[in-house]
Design an enzyme around this catalytic site. Structure first.
Site, mmCIF file in Angstrom:
data_model
loop_
_atom_site.group_PDB
_atom_site.id
_atom_site.type_symbol
_atom_site.label_atom_id
_atom_site.label_comp_id
_atom_site.label_asym_id
_atom_site.label_seq_id
_atom_site.Cartn_x
_atom_site.Cartn_y
_atom_site.Cartn_z
ATOM 1 N N ASP A 1 0.827 -1.399 0.079
ATOM 2 C CA ASP A 1 0.096 0.089 0.125
ATOM 3 C C ASP A 1 0.878 1.241 -0.061
ATOM 4 O OD1 ASP A 1 -0.799 -1.128 3.222
ATOM 5 O OD2 ASP A 1 0.935 -0.384 2.496
ATOM 6 N N ASP B 1 1.401 4.918 1.514
ATOM 7 C CA ASP B 1 1.288 6.032 2.426
ATOM 8 C C ASP B 1 1.853 7.333 2.140
ATOM 9 O OD1 ASP B 1 -0.063 4.094 3.992
ATOM 10 O OD2 ASP B 1 1.898 3.436 5.116
ATOM 11 N N ASP C 1 11.244 3.316 12.192
ATOM 12 C CA ASP C 1 12.089 1.882 13.071
ATOM 13 C C ASP C 1 13.414 1.864 12.363
ATOM 14 O OD1 ASP C 1 10.421 1.044 11.061
ATOM 15 O OD2 ASP C 1 9.553 -0.399 12.270
HETATM 16 P P1 ATP Z 1 4.528 -3.264 5.062
HETATM 17 O O1 ATP Z 1 4.764 -3.314 3.469
HETATM 18 O O2 ATP Z 1 4.572 -4.861 5.499
HETATM 19 O O3 ATP Z 1 3.126 -2.992 5.379
HETATM 20 P P2 ATP Z 1 5.487 -1.007 6.193
HETATM 21 O O4 ATP Z 1 6.848 -0.403 6.155
HETATM 22 O O5 ATP Z 1 4.571 -0.200 5.204
HETATM 23 O O6 ATP Z 1 5.573 -2.465 5.584
HETATM 24 P P3 ATP Z 1 3.761 -0.760 8.283
HETATM 25 O O7 ATP Z 1 3.714 -1.366 9.458
HETATM 26 O O8 ATP Z 1 2.821 -0.709 7.404
HETATM 27 O O9 ATP Z 1 4.996 -1.260 7.399
HETATM 28 O O10 ATP Z 1 4.244 0.847 8.830
HETATM 29 C C1 ATP Z 1 4.284 1.975 8.007
HETATM 30 C C2 ATP Z 1 5.571 2.691 8.421
HETATM 31 O O11 ATP Z 1 5.358 3.331 9.760
HETATM 32 C C3 ATP Z 1 6.989 2.000 8.518
HETATM 33 O O12 ATP Z 1 7.297 1.832 7.314
HETATM 34 C C4 ATP Z 1 7.640 2.657 9.663
HETATM 35 O O13 ATP Z 1 8.311 3.760 8.900
HETATM 36 C C5 ATP Z 1 6.475 3.374 10.404
HETATM 37 N N1 ATP Z 1 6.348 2.464 11.595
HETATM 38 C C6 ATP Z 1 5.522 1.352 11.850
HETATM 39 N N2 ATP Z 1 5.468 1.095 12.925
HETATM 40 C C7 ATP Z 1 6.626 1.590 13.741
HETATM 41 C C8 ATP Z 1 6.918 1.287 14.898
HETATM 42 N N3 ATP Z 1 6.384 0.328 15.835
HETATM 43 N N4 ATP Z 1 7.851 2.012 15.287
HETATM 44 C C9 ATP Z 1 8.518 2.905 14.347
HETATM 45 N N5 ATP Z 1 7.957 3.269 13.152
HETATM 46 C C10 ATP Z 1 7.077 2.338 12.648
HETATM 47 MG MG MG Z 2 2.204 -0.792 5.582
#
Ligand code: ATP
Ligand code: MG
Length: 453
Positions: free
Chosen positions: A69, A71, A154
């Site tokens: 997705d 963001d 993170d």
């Molecule tokens: P995926 O493709 O698996 O959804 P993602 O990187 O988009 O991976 P998400 O959990 O959707 O992961 O979170 C979006 C973003 O928000 C992450 O890329 C990170 O930058 C930030 N983020 C999410 N959870 C945390 C956390 N617990 N601590 C710090 N940053 C976080």
């Molecule tokens: Mg995500």
């Protein structure tokens, strides 16, 4: 002391600003961004706001993968965003996010935010002060600059910002270099960041498995010692995070990674039980392997199916117990299913909406044994036959059901009417069968397919 030093170093980096990479350094073209995300960033930019695609989407595009997705992060406030998009709404209480819709598509738009200053002392008191009831960070709760927004994320590869207007990647923490090296590296001091939010340890295992990255040694080092902190994370958040891992399409590697980091105990109670028992392990790996394959082929896989797998042996043990109490077969089955689900719900807080499907998967396993008369035909029109049969195939693969039975059902579903009639087995005296099974010793009974349903 060390903390202060690190903050100083981080501070310097912040002062230096991000590396801004042009198209030929990263290769992400504007056309690769989802049209709805483009509409959002274009509109915000036209109104004079900063607007970037952030997080997983930029990381995945950089790695040549398809993002799950898109963001968007911006310096516009939730109210300002809301006013710009007719089809949008603000969600979240503590930290507001705006959902912008284009047709069926949804883009999450977040205002840049900062982490509050680091807590000076360590110890139990601090975590409770910064952690809300759902285990998320209260300190995340202030608007900030783009630099601050990057620093609170993170891992370095999760802190990349893509500007679709200029086709630039803004990289403040070396995420592009880490992506090239396939390194998962925590931003800032790893131990501090894991203490702030222990769930990041699970995220490390999940991303390492999903991206096929190495966890940087300094990031990895504190995990073994801090793993116990997951105990204070609310069960519902652990459940969500574990489901992300188990339904990521890389669950087999993910669970291996959890074990390697010493994180597999205490995350999911039923995973503990499975990983300590070799026969259950075989079943789990067959289940994860099958689910990974399905997801990678773009087929669906549901939390309910995963839960049915994870709790299968618990249900079987409970069923034996109920049978031992002299309950009628059907009541034994229903009581066993309810007991196991309620017990797990107390530990895990998983939603009730999964119960129906879990029970169907379990209770159909016994009905697969009936291959004479009209019964197998009735099963053909069962709306969940396919999932239940997948479950049977996994059982067969791991020696928990007969392969012959699983294959028979594969053929029976594909066959035409005449072939099906020929496939039926001769009717057996069901009463006699039931009595024979009742007399079987428990040890022998659990090693074979149960007669349920
Ligand atoms: P995926 O493709 O698996 O959804 P993602 O990187 O988009 O991976 P998400 O959990 O959707 O992961 O979170 C979006 C973003 O928000 C992450 O890329 C990170 O930058 C930030 N983020 C999410 N959870 C945390 C956390 N617990 N601590 C710090 N940053 C976080
Ligand atoms: Mg995500």
């Amino acid at each position: 002391m060390i903390r202060r030093l690190i903050n100083k170093v981080l501070g310097k980096k912040t002062a230096a600003g991000p590396r801004i990479l042009p198209l030929d350094k990263h290769g992400i073209r504007r056309e690769q961004i989802h049209p709805c995300a483009l509409k959002v960033t274009d509109t915000l930019a036209r109104e004079g706001y900063a607007a970037f695609v952030v997080g997983g989407a930029v990381r995945d595009l950089l790695l040549g993968r398809e993002p799950k997705d898109f963001d968007v992060a911006t310096d516009a406030t939730p109210d300002e965003i809301r006013r710009l998009f007719r089809r949008s709404r603000v969600i979240g209480r503590r930290f507001q996010i705006v959902h912008v819709y284009c047709g069926p598509d949804l883009i999450e738009v977040t205002t840049f935010r900062a982490a509050a200053p680091p807590v000076e002392d360590e110890g139990d008191e601090d975590e409770s002060r910064v952690t809300a009831a759902d285990g998320m960070l209260l300190r995340d709760n202030v608007f900030g600059s783009r630099e601050e927004d990057a620093a609170r994320r993170d891992f370095t590869v999760n802190a990349l910002y893509y500007d679709p207007e200029k086709q630039e990647v803004w990289d403040s923490h070396g995420g592009v270099a880490d992506a090239q090296k396939k390194v998962l590296r925590m931003i800032g001091d790893p131990a501090t960041r894991f203490r702030e939010d222990p769930v990041r340890m699970l995220r490390a295992a999940r991303f390492a498995a999903k991206l096929d990255f190495h966890i940087d040694p300094a990031t990895r080092a504190p995990i073994a010692e801090l793993a116990g902190m997951l105990a204070r994370i609310p069960a519902s958040r652990l459940f969500d995070e574990m489901m992300k891992l188990l339904l990521s399409g890389h669950a087999e590697r993910g669970v291996k990674q959890l074990r390697a980091e010493g994180l597999h105990h205490g995350v999911l109670p039923m995973l503990d039980a499975i990983l300590d028992d070799p026969s259950r392990q075989k079943f789990l790996h067959a289940a994860l392997h099958d689910t990974d394959a399905r997801i990678r082929q773009g087929q669906s896989a549901s939390p309910a199916f995963m839960l049915a797998c994870l709790l299968w042996f618990d249900m079987r043990r409970e069923l034996e117990r109920k049978r031992g109490q002299g309950l009628h077969e059907q009541s034994a089955l229903y009581e066993a299913m309810d007991t196991v689900l309620e017990r797990q719900r107390r530990a895990l807080a998983f939603p009730r909406r999964f119960d129906g499907m879990i029970k169907e998967i379990w209770s159909l396993q016994g009905r697969f044994e009936q291959r004479s008369g009209a019964r197998p035909f009735r099963l053909l029109s069962h709306p969940r036959l396919s999932a239940c049969h997948d479950f049977l195939l996994i059982r067969a693969e791991s020696g928990d059901a007969s392969q012959e039975l699983a294959d028979w059902w594969s053929r029976f579903q594909d066959a035409d009417e005449a072939e099906r009639a020929e496939m039926l087995l001769p009717a057996r005296g069901t009463d006699a069968t039931r009595k024979r099974r009742k007399r079987r010793k428990p040890a022998e009974a659990t090693s074979r397919a149960p007669e349920i349903g």
